[in-house]
Structures are given as C-alpha cells and as structure tokens.
Design an enzyme around this catalytic site. Structure first.
Site, PDB file in Angstrom:
ATOM      1  N   HIS A   1       0.860  -1.289   0.123  1.00  0.00           N
ATOM      2  CA  HIS A   1      -0.010  -0.005  -0.038  1.00  0.00           C
ATOM      3  C   HIS A   1       0.779   1.295  -0.016  1.00  0.00           C
ATOM      4  O   HIS A   1       0.863   2.111  -0.964  1.00  0.00           O
ATOM      5  CB  HIS A   1      -0.803   0.194   1.282  1.00  0.00           C
ATOM      6  CG  HIS A   1      -1.841  -1.238   1.318  1.00  0.00           C
ATOM      7  ND1 HIS A   1      -2.998  -1.375   0.691  1.00  0.00           N
ATOM      8  CD2 HIS A   1      -1.826  -2.193   2.195  1.00  0.00           C
ATOM      9  CE1 HIS A   1      -3.651  -2.444   1.067  1.00  0.00           C
ATOM     10  NE2 HIS A   1      -2.858  -3.061   1.913  1.00  0.00           N
TER      11      HIS A   1
HETATM   12  C1  BDR Z   1      -3.152   0.604   5.249  1.00  0.00           C
HETATM   13  O1  BDR Z   1      -3.169   0.233   6.471  1.00  0.00           O
HETATM   14  C2  BDR Z   1      -2.209  -0.177   7.272  1.00  0.00           C
HETATM   15  O2  BDR Z   1      -2.167  -1.451   7.653  1.00  0.00           O
HETATM   16  C3  BDR Z   1      -1.070  -0.152   6.007  1.00  0.00           C
HETATM   17  O3  BDR Z   1       0.172   0.222   6.562  1.00  0.00           O
HETATM   18  C4  BDR Z   1      -1.617   1.053   4.932  1.00  0.00           C
HETATM   19  O4  BDR Z   1      -1.139   2.126   5.251  1.00  0.00           O
HETATM   20  C5  BDR Z   1      -3.626  -0.174   4.437  1.00  0.00           C
HETATM   21  O5  BDR Z   1      -5.054  -0.268   4.484  1.00  0.00           O
END
Ligand code: BDR
Ligand code: CA
Length: 316
Positions: free
Chosen positions: A244
């Site tokens: 992500h």
């Molecule tokens: C987001 O949530 C976190 O778990 C990850 O670091 C990312 O920023 C994805 O949904």
C-alpha cells in the site's frame, strides 16, 4: 539528492509497508525527506515511533528528524492491526534496538512550525496512516492550509470497498473524523486508495530479487514481505500482498505510472455500518465540489521496477 528535489514530510504508522515506503523515499534523489512524523495506527504510538527510528537506522539515515505525534484518534478509541503487522508492527525480522534520537517537539507542532516558516506551497505532506496529526495541525493552525503544497494520502477505496470493514479502508476507519477535517480543508489532495494498492501485489520472484541483493535492506524488506503476505494471501486468495504505502512515493517519483480522476470525496463519520467509507463521486452524480484527485490505476510492473531499482541502491 537533486537540486530540484521535492521536499516532503512523511506522516506514518510503521508498519512493514510504511517501512518500504520510507526506504523508497530515502533512496530517491527526487525526494528530500525533511521530517518523519509518527501517529498511532497499525500499532500504538510508542511502537510506530520506535519503528520509524529502526527503519531510518536500517537505511543508515540516523540524521533524519523523527517527531512523535498523536497517540489516539480525534474522537474514536484507537483500533490497531497486529493481526496484519504482528505484535511489534515490524514483525518478520529482528532488527537492532534504535539509538538515534527522537526530536523533543510534538509532531503536530513540527508540522505547524514547518509550514509557517517555509515559503508557501513548497512542502508536500505524505500520509501513510490515520490522518490524526494532520487534522490536529489544521485545527490548531488553520492558516497552514494555504501553505501546504499538496497532500498525498494512502487511504480509502471505492470500487475495491474496504479492507477492515466491507466499506472502510484501515487508515480511514481508524480516524474518520481526522480524514474529514483534511478532505474538507481545501488542500490539493491526491488519494492513493485500495483501488490502486490492491493492484501493487508482491510475488515470490520479487522477494527472491530482494534477497539476491545480499544487503540488510534487501533482507529486511524480503522478510517483512514474507511476514505480512501470509495474512493477505489467505484473505484475498492472491499470490502476493498489496504494497500500500510505497505507492504514495511511487506516485511522487513517477506520476506517469498512475491515473485517476478529480472528483468529490466525502468521509462517512456517523454510520456504525460504514464509518470511514470514502464516498467517492466517481461518476459525478452529486454536483458536489471536487476536493480530491482519486487514483484508480497503476502500472504494476513499472512501479515494481522502480521500487526494486531504488531498494537495490542500498549497500551493506
Ligand atoms: C493501510 O493500513 C495499514 O495497515 C497499512 O500500513 C496501510 O497504510 C492499508 O489499508
Ligand atoms: Ca501505514
């Protein structure tokens, strides 16, 4: 670093994917990281702050200024994600206890002071976690809104729905009230939602490539990926896991790898069923004012080529 490097502040809740994003930024001459601010999210604040220091030391950048921020969302109790990231938030490999200093100033005050002191619209904010620090800064010092160049945020989802509830992505779900403050602030905002990040999937070959570097960064990123992949592979039935947060840096460095649309996005803060949903008017049916550039495609291979090349720059 390039003379034309984009100055950025990284607001983050590391998290393995936050870690990869920070490593990507620190290896990229197009970006000048003037500070890292931490927030409670994937794990509580003491751990996200410690993890930011661990990551900077892994990058051999103990000169980076790290500021600890808000330990809970504006209104809701904190929700964390140890089920994804492990107890430490950086599970997967044991890294040395950090020794680099933490700055004494609160992250919110650092953000305010930095935007007040810098020439207008010369610094971009990258948010990789819940938006609590940014909202607090905007509430305490509304004058900074016009001084922020851009905000690039990993969060939300529209066609992909949510990842912590059927309709909400984790960063938005944890602090929807903060997200609403930021989306309503009239700042140039680019959103990097699940619609993009769910296309940025790791695979076994990439992990092998990282290990072949035979560097501590290569080994750490491979081991982190091995760790968080297990959760995502089971959840999505995919061959890899979404990376992500690094997509935010990818967009800053190579915007040509992404496409999106200028639309209106509202944040649901009330409904118990859909709190944190990014209600994205993709088809422009509401007539509401555009407030975000909402990305929806990524050139996955181009992005991974960039990431691999940059992570390969670390020595030792
Ligand atoms: C987001 O949530 C976190 O778990 C990850 O670091 C990312 O920023 C994805 O949904
Ligand atoms: Ca994150």
């Amino acid at each position: 670093m390039l003379a034309s490097a984009q100055k950025i502040i990284i607001d983050t809740d590391p998290g393995q994917d936050d870690g990869v994003a920070i490593l990507l930024a620190l290896a990229s001459p197009e970006l000048d990281v003037i500070g890292i601010t931490t927030v409670a999210g994937n794990v509580p604040l003491d751990l996200t702050t410690k993890n930011a220091r661990i990551i900077c030391e892994l990058a051999n950048r103990s000169d980076i200024k790290i500021f600890s921020g808000c330990d809970k969302p504006l209104k809701k109790p904190l929700v964390t994600a140890e089920n994804v990231h492990g107890k430490t938030g950086l599970d997967g490999i044991e890294l040395p206890e950090p020794t680099m200093p933490l700055q004494p100033q609160h992250a919110v005050d650092f953000i305010i002071e930095t935007f007040r002191n810098a020439p207008e619209k010369t610094i971009t904010l990258c948010t990789l976690g819940p938006m609590t620090n940014i909202a607090q800064a905007l509430m305490k010092a509304p004058d900074i809104a016009t001084r922020i160049q851009k905000i690039i945020s990993m969060g939300g989802g529209f066609f992909e729905g949510g990842n912590i509830t059927p309709s909400a992505e984790f960063n938005m779900f944890v602090d929807p009230d903060a997200a609403k403050v930021v989306f309503d602030a009239g700042i140039d905002l680019t959103v990097v939602p699940l619609d993009v990040t769910h296309k940025a999937l790791t695979n076994a070959q990439w992990i092998q490539q990282l290990r072949a570097f035979k560097t501590s960064v290569g080994e750490a990123v491979a081991s982190w990926t091995d760790f968080f992949e297990r959760y995502d592979k089971e959840k999505y039935g995919s061959a890899g896991a979404p990376l992500h947060d690094p997509c935010v840096m990818g967009y800053l460095i190579r915007p040509d790898l992404f496409t999106g649309k200028h639309i209106n996005v509202e944040i649901e803060t009330e409904s118990p069923l859909t709190a944190g949903a990014t209600v994205a008017d993709w088809w422009k049916v509401t007539g509401r004012t555009q407030n975000a550039y909402f990305l929806n495609t990524i050139d996955r291979d181009g992005f991974f080529d960039l990431l691999t090349e940059r992570l390969g720059r670390y020595q030792g």
